[in-house]
Design a protein around this motif. Structure first.
Motif, PDB file in Angstrom:
ATOM      1  N   GLN A 106       0.724  -1.250  -0.014  1.00 44.47           N
ATOM      2  CA  GLN A 106      -0.040   0.080   0.005  1.00 44.47           C
ATOM      3  C   GLN A 106       0.795   1.403   0.063  1.00 44.47           C
ATOM      4  O   GLN A 106       0.656   2.146  -0.813  1.00 44.47           O
ATOM      5  CB  GLN A 106      -1.055   0.000   1.061  1.00 44.47           C
ATOM      6  N   ASN A 107       1.906   1.171   0.762  1.00 47.53           N
ATOM      7  CA  ASN A 107       2.490   2.320   1.023  1.00 47.53           C
ATOM      8  C   ASN A 107       4.403   2.114   1.375  1.00 47.53           C
ATOM      9  O   ASN A 107       4.509   2.110   2.507  1.00 47.53           O
ATOM     10  CB  ASN A 107       2.242   3.334   1.874  1.00 47.53           C
ATOM     11  N   ALA A 108       5.032   1.713   0.228  1.00 52.23           N
ATOM     12  CA  ALA A 108       6.482   1.320   0.554  1.00 52.23           C
ATOM     13  C   ALA A 108       7.083   2.623   1.003  1.00 52.23           C
ATOM     14  O   ALA A 108       8.265   2.354   1.917  1.00 52.23           O
ATOM     15  CB  ALA A 108       6.940   0.891  -0.864  1.00 52.23           C
ATOM     16  N   TYR A 109       6.870   3.594   0.547  1.00 53.13           N
ATOM     17  CA  TYR A 109       7.762   4.937   1.328  1.00 53.13           C
ATOM     18  C   TYR A 109       7.624   5.119   2.630  1.00 53.13           C
ATOM     19  O   TYR A 109       8.403   5.201   3.445  1.00 53.13           O
ATOM     20  CB  TYR A 109       7.206   6.325   0.468  1.00 53.13           C
ATOM     21  N   TYR A 110       6.272   4.829   3.111  1.00 53.40           N
ATOM     22  CA  TYR A 110       6.100   4.874   4.573  1.00 53.40           C
ATOM     23  C   TYR A 110       6.897   3.962   5.309  1.00 53.40           C
ATOM     24  O   TYR A 110       7.639   4.248   6.487  1.00 53.40           O
ATOM     25  CB  TYR A 110       4.619   4.718   4.979  1.00 53.40           C
ATOM     26  N   CYS A 111       7.077   2.784   4.916  1.00 50.64           N
ATOM     27  CA  CYS A 111       7.734   1.650   5.321  1.00 50.64           C
ATOM     28  C   CYS A 111       9.317   1.967   5.186  1.00 50.64           C
ATOM     29  O   CYS A 111      10.175   1.589   6.253  1.00 50.64           O
ATOM     30  CB  CYS A 111       7.570   0.286   4.677  1.00 50.64           C
ATOM     31  N   LYS A 112       9.731   2.718   4.391  1.00 46.72           N
ATOM     32  CA  LYS A 112      11.127   2.844   4.265  1.00 46.72           C
ATOM     33  C   LYS A 112      11.299   3.874   5.198  1.00 46.72           C
ATOM     34  O   LYS A 112      12.530   3.930   5.936  1.00 46.72           O
ATOM     35  CB  LYS A 112      11.534   3.570   2.690  1.00 46.72           C
ATOM     36  N   MET A 113      10.634   5.138   5.489  1.00 43.27           N
ATOM     37  CA  MET A 113      10.909   6.111   6.227  1.00 43.27           C
ATOM     38  C   MET A 113      11.025   5.533   7.757  1.00 43.27           C
ATOM     39  O   MET A 113      11.662   5.940   8.671  1.00 43.27           O
ATOM     40  CB  MET A 113       9.894   7.237   6.169  1.00 43.27           C
ATOM     41  N   PHE A 114      10.072   4.799   7.826  1.00 42.00           N
ATOM     42  CA  PHE A 114       9.777   4.219   9.279  1.00 42.00           C
ATOM     43  C   PHE A 114      10.973   3.294   9.589  1.00 42.00           C
ATOM     44  O   PHE A 114      11.748   3.419  10.884  1.00 42.00           O
ATOM     45  CB  PHE A 114       8.598   3.378   9.589  1.00 42.00           C
ATOM     46  N   LEU A 115      11.429   2.561   8.716  1.00 41.66           N
ATOM     47  CA  LEU A 115      12.800   1.596   8.993  1.00 41.66           C
ATOM     48  C   LEU A 115      13.812   2.603   9.316  1.00 41.66           C
ATOM     49  O   LEU A 115      14.693   2.403   9.941  1.00 41.66           O
ATOM     50  CB  LEU A 115      12.951   0.718   7.849  1.00 41.66           C
ATOM     51  N   GLU A 116      14.148   3.511   8.320  1.00 40.81           N
ATOM     52  CA  GLU A 116      15.200   4.631   8.551  1.00 40.81           C
ATOM     53  C   GLU A 116      15.190   5.152   9.833  1.00 40.81           C
ATOM     54  O   GLU A 116      16.332   5.136  10.662  1.00 40.81           O
ATOM     55  CB  GLU A 116      15.107   5.443   7.566  1.00 40.81           C
ATOM     56  N   LYS A 117      14.012   5.574  10.317  1.00 41.76           N
ATOM     57  CA  LYS A 117      14.058   6.104  11.738  1.00 41.76           C
ATOM     58  C   LYS A 117      14.431   5.118  12.846  1.00 41.76           C
ATOM     59  O   LYS A 117      14.942   5.612  13.874  1.00 41.76           O
ATOM     60  CB  LYS A 117      12.779   6.723  11.879  1.00 41.76           C
TER      61      LYS A 117
END
Length: 311
Positions: free
Chosen positions: A38-49
């Protein structure tokens, strides 16, 4: 840790990651993989943080987290009007477990295409919890009309999880939102042809109520603009004073209002007082309730529930 899983499915902002305690990296990765389509970008940002957060705390980071973050590096943000499926966790006093409701919405849209109903607002979640849990909201054998349903969260929750509601009539004045609702019902395995639920367009002050047996009105975040308050209160007034096709009069209305502008709510209360003067109804602001495990953004203003009850 199931709490963070629920918050992820509801898209808790990555800036609030420092609130997480006792991080279960495997669980977080599992949930992010559910969200990724649904939202790979959200997952990327969350994992980075998350990785930065763990490294700064001196905790060991699973290799799987690094590997999956590497796989997501090319992910890009959704467009403002792109939709995704958000999962909201609700609880009910009649059960012993939390229950999910899925909504396809455009969570980044505040107002678009002439409507604010493309996303689920916090007042809808709060009203849902209130109706499912408060002893002061009696919906026993009730036929309920929802005004300004937006994504349909409140109506779907009453259909699925309120043990005694007889029927729910979901309405909105926006044709696009009405067209979107069947897909949300399908996400929650609600049969569109069920006699216990109906969907219809309702323009306040123009259309008749969709069912002659409506006895309760509910609405969330329909008080954001003072220009629509006259029409809103008129619908309630007429429903409590005029037999709709010769049948039931509405006895109760529950309106959840987010306090963004005190002047707007003062105008609402002036209009409600006219109904008091005419001896049609009384009204009160319900006692606030706290719902553990339900996540609201830190910036969420106060939410009030106005109960209007026929004299």
């Amino acid at each position: 840790m199931e709490r963070i899983a629920r918050q992820l499915r509801q898209r808790v902002p990555v800036i609030q990651i420092e609130l997480i305690q006792n991080v279960d990296q495997d669980l977080i990765l599992k949930v992010l993989k559910e969200i990724e389509p649904q939202n790979a970008y959200y997952c990327k940002m969350f994992l980075e943080k998350l990785v930065l957060f763990l490294e700064e705390k001196g905790e060991e980071v699973n290799d799987d987290l690094y590997e999956h973050l590497s796989d997501l590096l090319q992910a890009v943000p959704l467009n403002a009007t792109d939709t995704e499926v958000i999962s909201y966790c609700v609880s009910c006093k009649s059960g012993n477990r939390d229950m999910d409701l899925k909504v396809r919405e455009a969570p980044n849209v505040i107002s678009g295409l002439g409507t604010t109903g493309l996303r689920t607002w916090e007042a809808s979640l709060y009203l849902t919890q209130y109706l499912l849990n408060s002893d002061h909201c009696d919906l026993t054998d009730a036929t309920v009309l929802e005004l300004g349903c937006g994504t349909g969260l409140v109506g779907m929750a009453l259909y699925k999880y309120h043990p005694t509601v007889k029927k729910i009539c979901i309405t909105d004045g926006d044709s696009q939102l009405i067209e979107n609702l069947p897909s949300n019902l399908q996400l929650n395995e609600i049969p569109i042809g069920s006699p216990k639920i109906s969907i219809s367009k309702l323009s306040w002050g123009e259309d008749e109520l969709p069912d002659p047996n409506i006895d309760t009105i509910v609405a969330a975040d329909v008080t954001y603009d003072s220009s629509i308050l006259d029409d809103l209160v008129s619908v309630i007034y007429e429903s409590m004073t005029q037999n709709n096709r010769g049948s039931t009069l509405v006895r109760n209305a529950y309106i959840a209002a987010t306090v963004r502008n005190e002047t707007t709510l003062e105008e609402l209360e002036k209009l409600l007082n006219l109904g008091v003067q005419d001896r049609i109804w009384k009204w009160t602001i319900m006692e606030p309730m706290r719902f553990d495990g339900i996540w609201y953004p830190q910036s969420t203003p106060e939410i009030r529930i106005y109960r209007i009850f026929k004299v």
